[in-house]
Write an enzyme that holds these catalytic residues in place. Sequence first.
Site, PDB file in Angstrom:
ATOM      1  N   SER A  82      46.605 -41.205 -61.137  1.00 34.73           N
ATOM      2  CA  SER A  82      46.135 -42.067 -60.062  1.00 34.73           C
ATOM      3  C   SER A  82      46.873 -43.398 -60.130  1.00 34.73           C
ATOM      4  O   SER A  82      47.111 -43.930 -61.226  1.00 34.73           O
ATOM      5  CB  SER A  82      44.629 -42.304 -60.175  1.00 34.73           C
ATOM      6  OG  SER A  82      44.159 -43.182 -59.172  1.00 34.73           O
ATOM      7  N   HIS A  95      47.719 -46.568 -52.412  1.00 34.31           N
ATOM      8  CA  HIS A  95      46.947 -45.807 -53.395  1.00 34.31           C
ATOM      9  C   HIS A  95      47.365 -44.351 -53.293  1.00 34.31           C
ATOM     10  O   HIS A  95      47.638 -43.839 -52.201  1.00 34.31           O
ATOM     11  CB  HIS A  95      45.446 -45.941 -53.110  1.00 34.31           C
ATOM     12  CG  HIS A  95      44.622 -44.809 -53.644  1.00 34.31           C
ATOM     13  ND1 HIS A  95      44.170 -43.776 -52.837  1.00 34.31           N
ATOM     14  CD2 HIS A  95      44.197 -44.519 -54.896  1.00 34.31           C
ATOM     15  CE1 HIS A  95      43.488 -42.920 -53.563  1.00 34.31           C
ATOM     16  NE2 HIS A  95      43.481 -43.340 -54.818  1.00 34.31           N
ATOM     17  N   HIS A 117      52.754 -42.454 -42.007  1.00 31.89           N
ATOM     18  CA  HIS A 117      52.157 -41.212 -41.529  1.00 31.89           C
ATOM     19  C   HIS A 117      53.210 -40.170 -41.162  1.00 31.89           C
ATOM     20  O   HIS A 117      52.966 -38.966 -41.339  1.00 31.89           O
ATOM     21  CB  HIS A 117      51.240 -41.499 -40.332  1.00 31.89           C
ATOM     22  CG  HIS A 117      49.874 -41.957 -40.738  1.00 31.89           C
ATOM     23  ND1 HIS A 117      48.840 -41.088 -40.967  1.00 31.89           N
ATOM     24  CD2 HIS A 117      49.386 -43.203 -40.978  1.00 31.89           C
ATOM     25  CE1 HIS A 117      47.765 -41.761 -41.319  1.00 31.89           C
ATOM     26  NE2 HIS A 117      48.065 -43.051 -41.338  1.00 31.89           N
TER      27      HIS A 117
END
Length: 331
Positions: free
Chosen positions: A110, A124, A164
Amino acid sequence: MTVATHPGDAAAATVHSRRGEVTRWIAGLHDELTSFFGRLDRGGTFIEDRWERPGGGGGVARVMTDGVTFEKAGINRSAVMGELPEAAARRLGGRGAASGTTHFFATGVSLVVHPRSPKVPTVHLNVRYFELTDEHGQLTDCWFGGGTDLTPFYPHQEDAHTFHRALHDMCSRHHAALYPQFKQWCDEYFVNTHRDNEARGVGGIFFDHLRADDERFGLDFEATQAFVTDVARVLRRAYEPIVDQRREEPFSVAEREFQLVRRGRYVEFNLVHDRGTTFGLQTNARVESVLMSLPPLAMWQYAPRYSPDSFEARLMQMLEPRDWITDVAGA
């Protein structure tokens, strides 16, 4: 001499063999991501901290706090196991033991990166693998989870489009339905429901309980793992171009202040709603690693209001979910 074996011994051996493979896979991705962000920062260094978890397993935390581009960057990996507490089992939502105790194994990597400049978005990303077994070590469930999302502080709509588009193209190489379904899930997940469903950022993709037998996508275990691997590597196309374009742009005191206010919203989500934070705290993980995602500085203003034509107001409008592949009006 014949040695009697439990019927589940063979299945348990297979489980442990797979655990070793996926743990090595996560460690490799951890190294790749550390190298990537070390290069992208252009000067900062990561400090490594290894830890062990009471009850089983541990992890490796790598944190940069002296970065040139990034005010704080944390990239952690872990491989933990043990008995699953009842509250965590309910929240996790997997298929546990029919009777007796459910045990879990979880491994993942992570990262959360907080740039210095408010012109560069926070990013993130995480990928993870879960297994549930009964008290004899027999597998009852296993799945992948993960995703990545972008949190801008200035209304550059073209940055959301870049992010995106890279996710869409990567997902489409594996199955056409992955991006639209996981994009919607991300839009619905990363919101502060206590603030009237205010979005944390411009989204990305989010998925959980992605199993090899998922009829929506028809991917076997190896193909599912290959997709998750590509998720872990997508920031080279999704995020690096944004950083390179924005890192040298000048910014004002007002823009820096707004960055800190929006970081406060980021903190609220991670402490109140984030599944990973809750799971880590409920399973006795290392607190410093669980809270690695928090920024070094944040701000909470009392009921801020912004004029309709301000950059702050335009950013808030930009956070409303939309089709970022085709909608870049006003970029």
